[in-house]
Design an enzyme around this catalytic site. Structure first.
Site, PDB file in Angstrom:
ATOM      1  N   ASP A   1       1.220   0.188  10.370  1.00 19.04           N
ATOM      2  CA  ASP A   1      -0.118   0.201  11.047  1.00 19.04           C
ATOM      3  C   ASP A   1       0.568   0.563  12.844  1.00 19.04           C
ATOM      4  OD1 ASP A   1      -1.578  -1.564  10.502  1.00 19.04           O
ATOM      5  OD2 ASP A   1      -0.993  -2.883  10.999  1.00 19.04           O
TER       6      ASP A   1
ATOM      7  N   LYS B   1      -5.110   0.669  13.543  1.00 12.52           N
ATOM      8  CA  LYS B   1      -5.080  -0.670  14.419  1.00 12.52           C
ATOM      9  C   LYS B   1      -4.768  -0.645  15.176  1.00 12.52           C
ATOM     10  CE  LYS B   1      -6.017  -4.490  11.347  1.00 12.52           C
ATOM     11  NZ  LYS B   1      -4.307  -4.926  10.862  1.00 12.52           N
TER      12      LYS B   1
ATOM     13  N   GLY C   1       4.108  -4.616  11.917  1.00  6.60           N
ATOM     14  CA  GLY C   1       4.719  -4.503  14.011  1.00  6.60           C
ATOM     15  C   GLY C   1       5.793  -5.946  13.198  1.00  6.60           C
ATOM     16  N   GLY C   2       6.454  -6.610  13.702  1.00  4.68           N
ATOM     17  CA  GLY C   2       6.672  -7.714  14.227  1.00  4.68           C
ATOM     18  C   GLY C   2       6.867  -8.443  13.149  1.00  4.68           C
TER      19      GLY C   2
ATOM     20  N   ILE D   1       2.766 -13.520  12.500  1.00  3.47           N
ATOM     21  CA  ILE D   1       1.742 -13.560  13.506  1.00  3.47           C
ATOM     22  C   ILE D   1       1.337 -12.823  14.112  1.00  3.47           C
ATOM     23  CG2 ILE D   1       3.084 -13.985  16.167  1.00  3.47           C
ATOM     24  CD1 ILE D   1       5.829 -16.004  14.229  1.00  3.47           C
TER      25      ILE D   1
ATOM     26  N   ALA E   1       7.361 -10.452  18.746  1.00  2.00           N
ATOM     27  CA  ALA E   1       7.515  -9.402  19.087  1.00  2.00           C
ATOM     28  C   ALA E   1       7.856 -10.426  20.503  1.00  2.00           C
ATOM     29  CB  ALA E   1       6.258  -8.864  20.076  1.00  2.00           C
TER      30      ALA E   1
ATOM     31  N   MET F   1      -1.029  -9.278  23.064  1.00  2.00           N
ATOM     32  CA  MET F   1      -2.099  -8.777  23.038  1.00  2.00           C
ATOM     33  C   MET F   1      -3.299  -9.353  25.123  1.00  2.00           C
ATOM     34  SD  MET F   1      -3.709  -9.165  19.295  1.00  2.00           S
ATOM     35  CE  MET F   1      -3.436 -10.048  19.327  1.00  2.00           C
TER      36      MET F   1
ATOM     37  N   GLY G   1       8.214  -3.335  23.773  1.00  2.00           N
ATOM     38  CA  GLY G   1      10.582  -4.031  24.211  1.00  2.00           C
ATOM     39  C   GLY G   1      10.758  -3.207  22.884  1.00  2.00           C
TER      40      GLY G   1
END
Ligand code: SAH
Length: 258
Positions: free
Chosen positions: A40, A62, A93-94, A98, A124, A175, A204
């Site tokens: 992504d 995305k 990601g992350g 979640i 995140a 988001m 971050g």
């Protein structure tokens, strides 16, 4: 002929918030062994450096408002690759569970009898808060922490504002950059003090990290002035005050130190 056809498998892997040092050992091993990686937009380029040079890389996009591949196309692609017998890493990601739609992808795989495994990642909230020096709970300030999405489908209808404004808790909003003025307005309208601390953290854990702090009253203007760009994580609550004494990550020094 082997008794069974070679079985493909999909590994749904969390890539963490950006710094590749936050990858799990399992994630690194799989990145080095996979035949195909479907990744992504949020996956950092530093993480992609761990992918085997022999692996095929497919960008699934995305970015908000620019869905390079629709979710159904991604599902169909994963099913096709696994059915061909490929070892596929679906890299997100992350943490994939979640706000990552990982559950939906697995439901599609399960419905087609495709074997899969899940490798959690540093989400995140956890990774970004750490690199911003903001403990999400603290005995003096917050006994609970809520993770919510600020990508508001029907305006603000989806969020439980009376719950979000409760004292002694930290609210982490994924988001939420576009909706920030509305989020601050609604928090205050539902009884949160205009002085309640808030931080918005861009990028971050990577070299371009920026942390902007303020209050519900002045944050929209501060964020606009700072010109923050996605991805940004919003943290609301008294714990944000600790950033000023606990910030340890010096993103710009990273270039010279590493
Ligand atoms: N599954 C991911 C979240 C995907 S939703 C996870 O567990 O982290 C995407 C949102 O995550 C972004 O809009 C932003 O709010 C947040 N995010 C992810 N990585 C981030 C980062 N490095 N810095 C700031 N926010 C980040």
């Amino acid at each position: 002929m082997p008794p069974f056809p070679a079985a493909g498998r999909v590994y749904l892997v969390g890539a963490g918030p950006g710094d590749p040092e936050l990858l799990t050992l399992r994630a690194v091993r799989l990145l080095q062994q996979a035949e195909v990686i479907v990744y992504d937009h949020l996956v950092s380029s530093a993480v992609l450096e761990f992918v085997s040079p022999a692996a095929e890389r497919i960008y699934a996009g995305k970015r908000r408002n620019e869905h390079t591949m629709r979710q159904e196309q991604i599902n169909a692609l994963l099913i096709k690759l696994a059915t061909e017998g490929k070892q596929v890493v679906r890299l997100k990601g992350g943490d994939p569970f979640i706000f990552g739609r990982g559950g939906e992808e697995l439901q599609a795989l399960a419905a087609h009898g495709v074997a899969f495994e899940v490798v959690p990642g540093v989400t995140a909230a956890s990774g970004v808060a750490s690199y911003a020096g903001i403990p999400l709970t603290h005995r003096d300030y917050a006994q609970s922490c809520l993770f919510v999405t600020g990508h508001l489908k029907d305006g603000t209808a989806g969020l439980d504002w009376p719950n979000l404004v409760r004292p002694h808790q930290t609210v982490v909003i994924y988001m939420g950059l576009g909706g920030l003025p509305e989020i601050c307005r609604q928090m205050m309208a539902h009884g949160a003090a205009p002085t309640r601390p808030i931080a918005v953290v861009q990028d971050g854990s990577i070299a371009t990290q920026k942390v902007v702090t303020g209050t519900l009253a002045d944050m929209p203007e501060r964020v606009a002035q700072a010109g923050l760009k996605s991805p940004c994580l919003t943290i609301i609550g008294e714990v944000v005050k600790l950033h000023h004494s606990l910030a340890w990550f010096k993103p710009l020094l990273l270039h010279t130190v590493r």
